[in-house]
Design an enzyme around this catalytic site. Structure first.
Site, mmCIF file in Angstrom:
data_model
loop_
_atom_site.group_PDB
_atom_site.id
_atom_site.type_symbol
_atom_site.label_atom_id
_atom_site.label_comp_id
_atom_site.label_asym_id
_atom_site.label_seq_id
_atom_site.Cartn_x
_atom_site.Cartn_y
_atom_site.Cartn_z
ATOM 1 N N TRP A 92 0.830 -1.212 0.000
ATOM 2 C CA TRP A 92 0.000 0.000 0.000
ATOM 3 C C TRP A 92 0.854 1.246 0.000
ATOM 4 O O TRP A 92 0.516 2.247 -0.658
ATOM 5 C CB TRP A 92 -1.000 -0.019 1.156
ATOM 6 N N ASP A 150 -1.900 6.472 6.418
ATOM 7 C CA ASP A 150 -2.973 5.674 5.821
ATOM 8 C C ASP A 150 -3.332 4.575 6.817
ATOM 9 O O ASP A 150 -2.683 3.547 6.880
ATOM 10 C CB ASP A 150 -2.494 5.076 4.489
ATOM 11 N N LYS A 192 -12.531 -1.881 6.306
ATOM 12 C CA LYS A 192 -11.827 -2.836 7.159
ATOM 13 C C LYS A 192 -12.309 -2.733 8.606
ATOM 14 O O LYS A 192 -12.834 -3.686 9.140
ATOM 15 C CB LYS A 192 -10.317 -2.625 7.077
HETATM 16 C C1 LIG Z 1 -7.513 -1.587 1.606
HETATM 17 C C2 LIG Z 1 -6.436 -0.561 1.712
HETATM 18 C C3 LIG Z 1 -6.321 0.509 0.791
HETATM 19 C C4 LIG Z 1 -7.203 0.638 -0.438
HETATM 20 O O1 LIG Z 1 -8.457 1.068 -0.179
HETATM 21 P P1 LIG Z 1 -9.481 1.350 -1.384
HETATM 22 O O2 LIG Z 1 -10.724 1.672 -0.651
HETATM 23 O O3 LIG Z 1 -9.581 0.091 -2.205
HETATM 24 O O4 LIG Z 1 -8.951 2.478 -2.177
HETATM 25 C C5 LIG Z 1 -5.323 1.435 1.005
HETATM 26 N N1 LIG Z 1 -4.476 1.338 2.043
HETATM 27 C C6 LIG Z 1 -4.544 0.324 2.934
HETATM 28 C C7 LIG Z 1 -3.570 0.280 4.057
HETATM 29 C C8 LIG Z 1 -5.522 -0.647 2.795
HETATM 30 O O5 LIG Z 1 -5.587 -1.657 3.676
#
Ligand SMILES: *Cc1c(COP(=O)(O)O)cnc(C)c1O
Length: 360
Positions: free
Chosen positions: A102, A172, A196
């Protein structure tokens, strides 16, 4: 009806209480005579939900007053690009700490809008650890430092917030927000896709410090401007009202459960239980350095690739779903987000122990 033990990495398990409540309110929400999906986002009822959900999140995370809380769209991925659009210019520098897939994507999406420097990476270690802080080469001119506290695919998590001086730290937190207590005041901005640990996909929670909003340039389209969204209380355009509603139910659930200190202890216990079984099995393995192991996402491998298909088939038959590893890494992955109970983890480790006995 049977609910599986769901270890999906995202979209992921939601608390059953939340789903039952959403079901019961689907046709008539709060005596409005309509579903929350069917009502104006500018109506009194939805505006009340918006205000209350923000307050609940502020209470849960202890968000200081000089931070705005936004409920936006686009997934975390869109914000990979929106962050440099708002806080930097193409001829300026931003530092990225890359500890997994990511973080790499965040760099890739930022590149059109900023000179994205990789100030530290563990790619040479196949993302199985966090580069030691004293080996990072931060640029004092950087407009911000971006990192991924929990790398969802590689199962690597920072156990502490890194010290980066006066440069704003941007995180993030898509896969670890609300998983344990956090000192929000150490961050310039936190953002997280909801699917999540917050709710359903299509919603992104952004927590941003006021002074950073002063940087948002007038030259970008208003729909991309965090300052614009803050000024409009996330109602600049139609938000994901149903996603926001689900998030509000999850925040209430977290409060009822006792808040992030209780949740954090529970998450620690769940992760310890699973890593303990993996390490003690002589059959399964997890390659991540113990000090960097994630509480939320536990990748693990079987001793032989041929065992993967039977493992997944038998797990499915036993009511355990979402265990297939990410295609980038292979193997298995069990995600242990807030809504995954210790009972589910016990069911998983019992299954794993039995499978190892039969195939070891
Ligand atoms: C799942 C995830 C993303 C991507 O999220 P989207 O909603 O598909 O854009 C980005 N960063 C992390 C750490 C993730 O777990």
């Amino acid at each position: 009806m049977t609910r599986a033990c769901n270890f999906s990495a995202g979209p992921a398990a939601l608390p059953e209480e939340v789903l039952v409540q959403a079901q019961s309110e689907l046709l008539d929400w709060g005596h409005t005579g309509a579903s929350v999906m069917e009502l104006s986002h500018r109506g009194r009822d939805f505006m009340a939900l918006a205000a209350e959900s923000e307050q609940d999140l502020r209470d849960l995370m202890g968000i200081p007053d000089h931070y705005r809380v936004l409920f936006l769209q686009g997934g975390a991925t869109q914000h990979f690009a929106q962050i440099p659009m708002n806080f930097a210019a193409p001829d300026q520098v931003a530092d990225y700490i890359v500890t997994g897939a990511w973080g790499e994507k965040a760099v890739r999406e930022a590149m059109p809008y900023v000179q994205a420097r990789i100030a530290a990476t563990s790619v040479d270690k196949h993302f199985t650890r966090i580069p030691p802080r004293d080996a990072w080469s931060l640029d004092p001119r950087a407009r911000y430092v971006h990192y991924t506290p929990n790398e969802t695919i590689h199962g690597v998590e920072f156990q502490e917030v890194p010290e980066v001086g006066d440069v704003p730290l941007i995180a993030d937190m898509s896969s670890d927000i609300l998983s344990r207590p956090l000192d929000v005041s150490k961050f310039g901005m936190i953002y997280a896709g909801a699917q999540k640990n917050i709710g359903a996909s299509g919603l992104v929670v952004v927590i941003v410090r006021d002074d950073l909003l002063e940087r948002c340039p007038d030259s970008i389209a208003r729909i991309f401007s965090y300052a614009e969204h803050a000024a409009g209380h996330s109602l600049f355009n139609t938000p994901n009202t149903f996603g926001w509603y689900l998030a509000s139910l999850v925040f209430k659930w977290l409060k009822r459960e006792g808040g992030l200190a209780v949740i954090g202890e529970r998450n620690r216990a769940k992760a310890n239980r699973l890593y303990g079984v993996i390490d003690g099995s002589g059959f399964y393995s997890n390659p991540v350095e113990p000090s960097a192991r994630s509480w939320m996402n536990v990748p693990f491998f079987l001793p032989r690739v041929e065992l993967e298909a039977p493992f997944l088939a038998e797990a499915g038959a036993a009511g355990l779903i979402g265990l297939k590893g990410h295609r980038a890494l292979g193997g298995m992955r069990a995600s242990l987000y807030n809504a995954v109970t210790m009972e589910s983890v016990e069911t998983l480790v019992d299954f794993m122990t039995d499978f190892a006995r039969r195939h070891g």
